[in-house]
Scaffold this active site. Structure first.
Site, PDB file in Angstrom:
ATOM      1  N   ARG A   1      21.877  -1.226   8.096  1.00  0.00           N
ATOM      2  CA  ARG A   1      20.565  -0.903   7.539  1.00  0.00           C
ATOM      3  C   ARG A   1      19.887   0.233   8.293  1.00  0.00           C
ATOM      4  O   ARG A   1      19.065   0.954   7.741  1.00  0.00           O
ATOM      5  CB  ARG A   1      19.679  -2.151   7.531  1.00  0.00           C
TER       6      ARG A   1
ATOM      7  N   TYR B   1       1.499  13.257  -8.243  1.00  0.00           N
ATOM      8  CA  TYR B   1       2.485  12.439  -8.935  1.00  0.00           C
ATOM      9  C   TYR B   1       1.841  11.082  -9.267  1.00  0.00           C
ATOM     10  O   TYR B   1       1.376  10.378  -8.359  1.00  0.00           O
ATOM     11  CB  TYR B   1       3.683  12.270  -8.004  1.00  0.00           C
TER      12      TYR B   1
ATOM     13  N   ASP C   1       4.749  17.061  -0.613  1.00  0.00           N
ATOM     14  CA  ASP C   1       5.849  16.735  -1.511  1.00  0.00           C
ATOM     15  C   ASP C   1       6.473  18.057  -1.946  1.00  0.00           C
ATOM     16  O   ASP C   1       5.887  18.829  -2.692  1.00  0.00           O
ATOM     17  CB  ASP C   1       5.317  15.957  -2.718  1.00  0.00           C
TER      18      ASP C   1
ATOM     19  N   LYS D   1      15.720  14.339  -8.258  1.00  0.00           N
ATOM     20  CA  LYS D   1      15.481  15.500  -9.108  1.00  0.00           C
ATOM     21  C   LYS D   1      16.552  16.574  -8.891  1.00  0.00           C
ATOM     22  O   LYS D   1      17.715  16.340  -9.176  1.00  0.00           O
ATOM     23  CB  LYS D   1      14.071  16.034  -8.841  1.00  0.00           C
TER      24      LYS D   1
END
Length: 392
Positions: free
Chosen positions: A56, A109, A182, A207
């Site tokens: 992890r 966003y 971002d 994206k």
């Protein structure tokens, strides 16, 4: 390659995130699944900086992916996350505490706005939205003694406002405020915010970096080690981890990232210029157009544009909008962008702008321009407008 940083982006992208000498000469790192590592000694187990402790926390694929994204963005190190949204939330939670204040661009966003509206207040964090084109005096007027973070998108969601980056950096540094941007719109190719003095860059690798609409993935890149450490701790404490298959697909996407962005930008400009002349369109939002309000700022900071644009239709009845949207063949309704095929997504502007209330009267939709021939895309839009006009 001894020094990848000295090369241009096109060359870097072919050689990042690989280590053939560690994998019997394999050019691409193999996908290795696992949760548990064998420690060679008690001393290794007790060493908090031992490279691989638990699946992890990190993995070979996460190391390769992080190297690639850090080099692409010009940062210190990168952390993988399961989505672009989780990259945003981990970054926020790393630098905000109860009683703090955060400034957030109004052109945000929508899921990130939901987090700011619902989760941050519940944690005792005050949120103020600001005009993405705010000037220095306006920004300073919004600062408070407890302002700890300024967050914005390098090109505002749906309408692509490009802030005055130099001013934002100057104000933030003068007041010891962390800047989180971002950078999904530019994806390390068109703009590198960390090289302009910003602190943290977050990416939706779903994206352009993934590029094929088949993964959910994000990344957080820190400018230096001091900024990386608290985010690494938050990343660990929240149990964030990413499947190696997704990171392998993202590394594959990195190889063609620049080529795809250039291709979609050429097509998007062609489509945007055609849309400028349509009577059905009240406004075209695309910084690559000379008539766009953000054109000069885009030329100042960016290497170019990408393949997404938005249009505001002239005011009409909802039925005309419906038949137009549903009558298109090459623009299916979809909520993402940056993939290989074109998409259309309706934008509910009145629900997502508060600092600068939306004044447009027409229906707004975002067009993701894919890798199809732009002549075909234009022909599809033209037949859609014919249906639209018949229903007005």
């Amino acid at each position: 390659m001894a020094d990848k940083k000295k090369y241009k982006d096109d060359t870097k992208l072919m050689h990042v995130g690989i280590d053939p000498d560690s994998y019997h000469g394999l050019m691409n790192p193999p996908i290795s699944r696992g949760s548990t590592y064998k420690y060679p000694s008690l001393a290794a187990y007790e060493d908090p900086d031992h490279k691989y402790r638990y699946g992890r926390y990190t993995s070979p694929m996460a190391e390769h992916f992080g190297e690639a994204l850090a080099l692409l963005e010009g940062g210190y190190k990168a952390l993988p996350t399961p989505s672009g949204m989780s990259a945003i939330t981990v970054a926020f939670l790393s630098f905000l505490n109860a009683g703090d204040h955060v400034l957030v661009s109004d052109a945000l966003y929508p899921p990130a706005r939901d987090f700011c509206d619902r989760t941050l207040p519940r944690m005792g964090v005050e949120v103020t939205y600001f005009d993405p084109l705010i000037d220095e005096a306006g920004l300073k007027a919004l600062l408070k003694e407890n302002t700890k973070v300024i967050h914005f998108e390098v090109a505002g969601s749906a309408t692509y406002e490009i802030p005055d980056f130099d001013m934002l950096v100057k104000v933030a540094k003068a007041h010891d405020i962390v800047t989180i941007c971002d950078n999904s719109w530019a994806s390390g190719i068109l703009f590198k915010p960390l090289e302009h003095g910003f602190d943290v860059s977050v990416l939706s690798c779903t994206k352009y970096i993934g590029g094929h609409a088949d993964i959910m993935l994000g990344a957080i890149i820190a400018r230096d080690e001091a900024l990386y450490r608290p985010m690494k701790t938050t990343h660990k404490d929240l149990g964030i981890c990413v499947a190696p298959e997704d990171m392998a697909l993202a590394l594959r996407g990195v190889r063609t990232l620049n080529l795809r962005m250039k291709a979609t930008a050429r097509s998007a400009l062609t489509v945007a210029q055609w849309l400028e002349g349509r009577e059905e369109v009240a406004r075209v939002f695309y910084p690559g157009l000379e008539a766009d309000a953000n054109y000069a700022t885009m030329k100042q900071y960016f290497k170019g544009c990408n393949g997404i644009l938005s249009i505001e239709l002239v005011p009409v009845n909802k039925e005309a909008v419906r038949v137009f949207v549903e009558g298109l063949d090459l623009f299916p309704i979809g909520s993402s962008w940056g993939g290989f095929e074109s998409l259309l997504q309706p934008q509910h502007m009145n629900e997502t702008r508060t600092a600068v209330p939306w004044t447009g009267e027409g229906f707004v939709m975002r067009l993701q321009i894919g890798l199809e021939d732009p002549d075909d895309l234009i022909a599809d839009l033209e037949q859609g407008f014919a249906i639209f006009n018949a229903a007005r």
